[in-house]
Design an enzyme around this catalytic site. Structure first.
Site, short mmCIF file in Angstrom:
data_model
loop_
_atom_site.label_atom_id
_atom_site.label_comp_id
_atom_site.label_asym_id
_atom_site.label_seq_id
_atom_site.Cartn_x
_atom_site.Cartn_y
_atom_site.Cartn_z
N LYS A 165 16.40 -3.54 10.87
CA LYS A 165 16.30 -2.49 9.65
C LYS A 165 17.40 -1.50 10.02
CE LYS A 165 12.79 0.43 7.26
NZ LYS A 165 11.37 0.52 7.38
N GLU A 203 6.65 -6.38 6.09
CA GLU A 203 7.26 -5.82 7.23
C GLU A 203 6.04 -5.49 8.19
OE1 GLU A 203 8.23 -1.48 6.33
OE2 GLU A 203 9.46 -1.33 8.01
N CYS A 251 11.85 -2.73 3.68
CA CYS A 251 11.62 -1.68 3.24
C CYS A 251 12.28 -0.37 2.67
CB CYS A 251 10.20 -1.02 4.16
SG CYS A 251 9.09 -0.22 2.86
C1 ACM Z 1 8.88 2.12 5.05
O1 ACM Z 1 10.57 1.71 5.23
N1 ACM Z 1 8.21 1.17 5.68
C2 ACM Z 1 8.55 3.17 4.45
#
Ligand code: ACM
Length: 266
Positions: free
Chosen positions: A108, A38, A141
Protein backbone atom coordinates in the site's frame (compact mmCIF):
# COMPACT_ATOMS: atom_id res chain seq x y z
CA UNK A 1 -15.38 -14.54 -16.27
CA UNK A 2 -16.57 -15.21 -12.72
CA UNK A 3 -15.37 -12.68 -10.16
CA UNK A 4 -16.25 -12.17 -6.53
CA UNK A 5 -15.41 -11.11 -3.03
CA UNK A 6 -15.51 -12.49 0.48
CA UNK A 7 -16.67 -10.00 3.12
CA UNK A 8 -15.52 -11.06 6.58
CA UNK A 9 -15.40 -10.05 10.22
CA UNK A 10 -11.89 -10.83 11.50
CA UNK A 11 -11.06 -11.35 15.16
CA UNK A 12 -7.97 -9.29 15.97
CA UNK A 13 -4.80 -11.37 16.12
CA UNK A 14 -6.51 -14.75 15.65
CA UNK A 15 -5.38 -16.00 12.25
CA UNK A 16 -6.62 -19.54 12.87
CA UNK A 17 -10.17 -18.38 13.65
CA UNK A 18 -10.15 -15.98 10.69
CA UNK A 19 -9.00 -18.70 8.28
CA UNK A 20 -11.64 -21.14 9.54
CA UNK A 21 -14.46 -18.60 9.15
CA UNK A 22 -13.44 -18.02 5.53
CA UNK A 23 -13.23 -21.74 4.83
CA UNK A 24 -16.84 -22.07 6.00
CA UNK A 25 -17.94 -19.15 3.83
CA UNK A 26 -16.40 -20.44 0.61
CA UNK A 27 -17.41 -24.07 0.86
CA UNK A 28 -18.47 -25.26 -2.63
CA UNK A 29 -17.64 -21.96 -4.38
CA UNK A 30 -16.02 -21.86 -7.84
CA UNK A 31 -14.69 -18.66 -9.44
CA UNK A 32 -11.97 -17.16 -11.65
CA UNK A 33 -10.99 -14.24 -9.42
CA UNK A 34 -11.70 -13.76 -5.71
CA UNK A 35 -10.77 -10.81 -3.50
CA UNK A 36 -10.54 -10.83 0.31
CA UNK A 37 -10.31 -7.76 2.55
CA UNK A 38 -7.21 -5.85 3.63
CA UNK A 39 -5.48 -7.51 6.66
CA UNK A 40 -8.17 -10.21 6.68
CA UNK A 41 -6.08 -12.63 8.77
CA UNK A 42 -4.84 -10.25 11.47
CA UNK A 43 -7.37 -7.47 12.00
CA UNK A 44 -6.59 -3.78 11.62
CA UNK A 45 -6.31 -1.82 14.87
CA UNK A 46 -2.75 -2.24 16.06
CA UNK A 47 -1.49 -0.58 19.23
CA UNK A 48 2.22 -0.78 18.49
CA UNK A 49 4.64 -1.43 15.69
CA UNK A 50 5.85 -4.45 17.66
CA UNK A 51 2.37 -5.94 17.41
CA UNK A 52 2.27 -5.41 13.63
CA UNK A 53 5.72 -6.98 13.31
CA UNK A 54 4.65 -9.99 15.37
CA UNK A 55 1.78 -10.67 12.93
CA UNK A 56 3.85 -10.06 9.78
CA UNK A 57 4.85 -12.79 7.33
CA UNK A 58 6.90 -13.39 4.24
CA UNK A 59 5.35 -14.50 0.94
CA UNK A 60 6.06 -18.07 2.11
CA UNK A 61 4.03 -17.61 5.30
CA UNK A 62 0.81 -19.21 6.51
CA UNK A 63 -1.47 -16.51 5.05
CA UNK A 64 -0.06 -16.98 1.55
CA UNK A 65 -0.41 -20.75 1.97
CA UNK A 66 -4.01 -20.32 3.16
CA UNK A 67 -4.80 -18.27 0.04
CA UNK A 68 -3.15 -20.91 -2.18
CA UNK A 69 -5.41 -23.51 -0.55
CA UNK A 70 -8.43 -21.32 -1.41
CA UNK A 71 -7.15 -20.97 -4.98
CA UNK A 72 -6.95 -24.77 -5.18
CA UNK A 73 -10.44 -25.38 -3.79
CA UNK A 74 -12.19 -22.63 -5.80
CA UNK A 75 -10.13 -22.64 -9.02
CA UNK A 76 -9.69 -18.86 -8.63
CA UNK A 77 -6.83 -16.41 -8.64
CA UNK A 78 -7.06 -15.07 -5.08
CA UNK A 79 -6.00 -11.69 -3.70
CA UNK A 80 -6.04 -10.73 -0.03
CA UNK A 81 -4.35 -8.39 2.41
CA UNK A 82 -1.54 -9.34 4.77
CA UNK A 83 1.38 -7.77 6.64
CA UNK A 84 4.42 -8.34 4.50
CA UNK A 85 7.77 -8.47 6.26
CA UNK A 86 11.01 -7.70 4.48
CA UNK A 87 14.11 -7.21 6.59
CA UNK A 88 13.26 -4.84 9.44
CA UNK A 89 10.30 -3.32 7.60
CA UNK A 90 6.65 -4.35 7.52
CA UNK A 91 4.18 -3.31 4.84
CA UNK A 92 0.40 -3.26 4.57
CA UNK A 93 0.32 -5.47 1.48
CA UNK A 94 -1.88 -7.44 -0.86
CA UNK A 95 -0.81 -10.81 -2.19
CA UNK A 96 -2.01 -12.53 -5.35
CA UNK A 97 -1.86 -16.31 -5.66
CA UNK A 98 -2.96 -19.08 -7.99
CA UNK A 99 -3.38 -22.78 -7.28
CA UNK A 100 0.33 -23.14 -8.12
CA UNK A 101 1.72 -20.55 -5.73
CA UNK A 102 2.39 -16.85 -5.19
CA UNK A 103 2.13 -14.56 -8.23
CA UNK A 104 3.19 -11.32 -6.54
CA UNK A 105 2.43 -8.66 -3.99
CA UNK A 106 1.55 -4.98 -3.80
CA UNK A 107 2.48 -2.76 -0.84
CA UNK A 108 0.00 0.00 0.00
CA UNK A 109 1.46 3.35 -1.04
CA UNK A 110 -1.07 5.64 0.68
CA UNK A 111 -1.20 4.78 4.37
CA UNK A 112 -4.21 5.89 6.42
CA UNK A 113 -4.03 7.46 9.91
CA UNK A 114 -1.92 5.41 12.38
CA UNK A 115 -0.96 2.92 9.70
CA UNK A 116 1.81 5.49 9.25
CA UNK A 117 3.14 4.48 12.68
CA UNK A 118 3.03 0.72 12.12
CA UNK A 119 3.89 0.24 8.45
CA UNK A 120 6.47 1.46 5.98
CA UNK A 121 4.89 3.06 2.91
CA UNK A 122 4.86 0.87 -0.19
CA UNK A 123 8.21 0.89 -1.98
CA UNK A 124 7.34 -0.87 -5.23
CA UNK A 125 5.73 0.64 -8.35
CA UNK A 126 2.05 0.05 -9.04
CA UNK A 127 1.85 -3.07 -11.13
CA UNK A 128 -0.64 -4.95 -13.28
CA UNK A 129 -0.49 -8.73 -13.20
CA UNK A 130 -1.36 -10.62 -16.38
CA UNK A 131 -3.12 -13.78 -15.29
CA UNK A 132 -4.19 -16.04 -18.16
CA UNK A 133 -4.78 -12.99 -20.36
CA UNK A 134 -6.72 -11.01 -17.73
CA UNK A 135 -4.97 -7.96 -16.38
CA UNK A 136 -5.44 -7.34 -12.69
CA UNK A 137 -4.18 -4.30 -10.78
CA UNK A 138 -4.12 -4.23 -6.99
CA UNK A 139 -4.72 -1.24 -4.74
CA UNK A 140 -5.49 -1.26 -1.03
CA UNK A 141 -8.26 0.61 0.78
CA UNK A 142 -7.26 4.31 1.19
CA UNK A 143 -5.46 4.22 -2.16
CA UNK A 144 -8.94 4.91 -3.59
CA UNK A 145 -8.88 8.56 -2.45
CA UNK A 146 -5.92 9.26 -4.73
CA UNK A 147 -7.39 9.00 -8.24
CA UNK A 148 -3.86 8.62 -9.58
CA UNK A 149 -3.74 5.08 -8.20
CA UNK A 150 -6.62 3.73 -10.25
CA UNK A 151 -5.63 5.85 -13.23
CA UNK A 152 -2.10 4.47 -13.31
CA UNK A 153 -3.32 0.89 -12.96
CA UNK A 154 -5.78 1.51 -15.80
CA UNK A 155 -3.07 3.10 -17.98
CA UNK A 156 -0.88 0.06 -17.28
CA UNK A 157 -3.67 -1.99 -18.82
CA UNK A 158 -5.71 -3.23 -15.86
CA UNK A 159 -9.09 -4.72 -16.78
CA UNK A 160 -10.01 -5.20 -13.13
CA UNK A 161 -8.91 -3.43 -9.97
CA UNK A 162 -8.70 -5.83 -7.03
CA UNK A 163 -9.28 -3.64 -3.98
CA UNK A 164 -8.87 -5.26 -0.55
CA UNK A 165 -10.21 -2.79 2.04
CA UNK A 166 -10.92 -2.10 5.71
CA UNK A 167 -13.04 0.98 5.08
CA UNK A 168 -13.95 3.29 7.95
CA UNK A 169 -15.04 6.39 6.01
CA UNK A 170 -18.40 6.47 4.20
CA UNK A 171 -17.18 7.67 0.80
CA UNK A 172 -15.36 4.89 -1.02
CA UNK A 173 -18.24 2.87 -2.39
CA UNK A 174 -19.62 6.01 -4.11
CA UNK A 175 -16.16 7.10 -5.26
CA UNK A 176 -15.50 3.75 -6.91
CA UNK A 177 -18.37 4.46 -9.31
CA UNK A 178 -16.43 7.47 -10.61
CA UNK A 179 -13.10 5.64 -10.58
CA UNK A 180 -14.61 2.94 -12.79
CA UNK A 181 -16.42 5.32 -15.14
CA UNK A 182 -13.38 7.54 -15.72
CA UNK A 183 -11.09 4.56 -16.39
CA UNK A 184 -13.63 2.10 -17.82
CA UNK A 185 -12.39 -0.68 -15.57
CA UNK A 186 -14.13 -3.14 -13.29
CA UNK A 187 -13.37 -2.97 -9.56
CA UNK A 188 -13.85 -5.44 -6.73
CA UNK A 189 -13.81 -3.66 -3.38
CA UNK A 190 -13.67 -6.37 -0.71
CA UNK A 191 -14.39 -4.79 2.66
CA UNK A 192 -14.78 -6.12 6.20
CA UNK A 193 -17.46 -5.60 8.80
CA UNK A 194 -17.50 -5.31 12.58
CA UNK A 195 -15.86 -3.07 15.16
CA UNK A 196 -12.42 -3.02 16.72
CA UNK A 197 -11.67 -1.13 19.92
CA UNK A 198 -8.02 -1.30 20.84
CA UNK A 199 -5.80 1.25 22.59
CA UNK A 200 -7.19 4.74 21.96
CA UNK A 201 -8.91 3.77 18.72
CA UNK A 202 -12.32 2.44 17.88
CA UNK A 203 -13.15 1.64 14.27
CA UNK A 204 -16.43 0.56 12.75
CA UNK A 205 -15.86 -1.00 9.35
CA UNK A 206 -18.48 -0.18 6.76
CA UNK A 207 -19.08 -3.49 4.94
CA UNK A 208 -20.96 -2.95 1.67
CA UNK A 209 -18.27 -4.64 -0.37
CA UNK A 210 -18.92 -3.77 -3.97
CA UNK A 211 -18.30 -4.89 -7.52
CA UNK A 212 -18.42 -1.87 -9.80
CA UNK A 213 -18.73 -2.14 -13.56
CA UNK A 214 -16.71 -0.26 -16.21
CA UNK A 215 -19.78 1.96 -16.77
CA UNK A 216 -20.36 2.71 -13.10
CA UNK A 217 -23.13 0.21 -12.55
CA UNK A 218 -23.01 -1.45 -9.12
CA UNK A 219 -23.08 -5.16 -9.96
CA UNK A 220 -23.02 -6.32 -6.35
CA UNK A 221 -23.32 -4.60 -2.98
CA UNK A 222 -22.95 -6.59 0.24
CA UNK A 223 -24.82 -5.89 3.50
CA UNK A 224 -23.11 -3.53 5.96
CA UNK A 225 -23.20 -6.02 8.85
CA UNK A 226 -22.97 -9.60 7.57
CA UNK A 227 -20.27 -11.92 6.31
CA UNK A 228 -21.00 -12.33 2.63
CA UNK A 229 -19.71 -14.03 -0.49
CA UNK A 230 -20.76 -13.23 -4.02
CA UNK A 231 -19.67 -14.42 -7.45
CA UNK A 232 -20.89 -12.73 -10.62
CA UNK A 233 -20.22 -13.07 -14.33
CA UNK A 234 -18.62 -10.19 -16.23
CA UNK A 235 -17.49 -9.62 -19.81
CA UNK A 236 -13.89 -8.50 -19.39
CA UNK A 237 -13.73 -7.23 -23.00
CA UNK A 238 -15.91 -4.26 -21.97
CA UNK A 239 -12.96 -2.85 -19.98
CA UNK A 240 -10.75 -2.85 -23.08
CA UNK A 241 -12.78 -0.35 -25.07
CA UNK A 242 -12.12 3.13 -23.69
CA UNK A 243 -14.49 4.81 -26.18
CA UNK A 244 -17.41 6.65 -24.59
CA UNK A 245 -18.83 7.50 -28.03
CA UNK A 246 -17.50 7.92 -31.58
CA UNK A 247 -15.69 11.15 -30.61
CA UNK A 248 -14.40 10.44 -27.11
CA UNK A 249 -11.83 7.85 -26.16
CA UNK A 250 -11.05 8.36 -22.48
CA UNK A 251 -7.40 7.47 -22.85
CA UNK A 252 -6.65 8.90 -26.29
CA UNK A 253 -8.37 12.21 -25.42
CA UNK A 254 -6.09 12.86 -22.47
CA UNK A 255 -4.18 16.16 -22.80
CA UNK A 256 -1.00 15.16 -21.03
CA UNK A 257 0.72 18.42 -21.98
CA UNK A 258 -1.57 20.11 -19.41
CA UNK A 259 -1.11 17.53 -16.67
CA UNK A 260 2.42 18.34 -15.45
CA UNK A 261 1.20 19.99 -12.19
CA UNK A 262 -0.06 16.60 -11.03
CA UNK A 263 3.46 15.30 -10.68
CA UNK A 264 5.34 18.57 -10.08
CA UNK A 265 3.30 20.42 -7.42
CA UNK A 266 3.48 19.48 -3.76
C1 ACM B 1 -7.90 2.16 5.33
O1 ACM B 1 -7.15 2.54 4.42
N1 ACM B 1 -7.86 0.93 5.78
C2 ACM B 1 -8.88 3.09 5.92
Amino acid sequence: MKIGYIQTSPLFGDKKYNFEEIEKLISGIKADLLVLPELFATGYTFVSKKEAVSLAESQEGETAQFLINIAQSTGAIVIGGFIEKEGEKVYNAGIMVSNKGVIGSYRKIHLYYKEKLWFSPGNKPLKVFNVDGVKVGIMICFDWIFPETTRILALLGADIIAHPANLVLPYCQKAMITRCIENRVFAITSNRIGEEKRGDDRFKFTGKSQITSYDGEILSSAPEDKNYVVIIDIDIQKARDKKLNEFNDLFENRRVEFYNPIVKLK
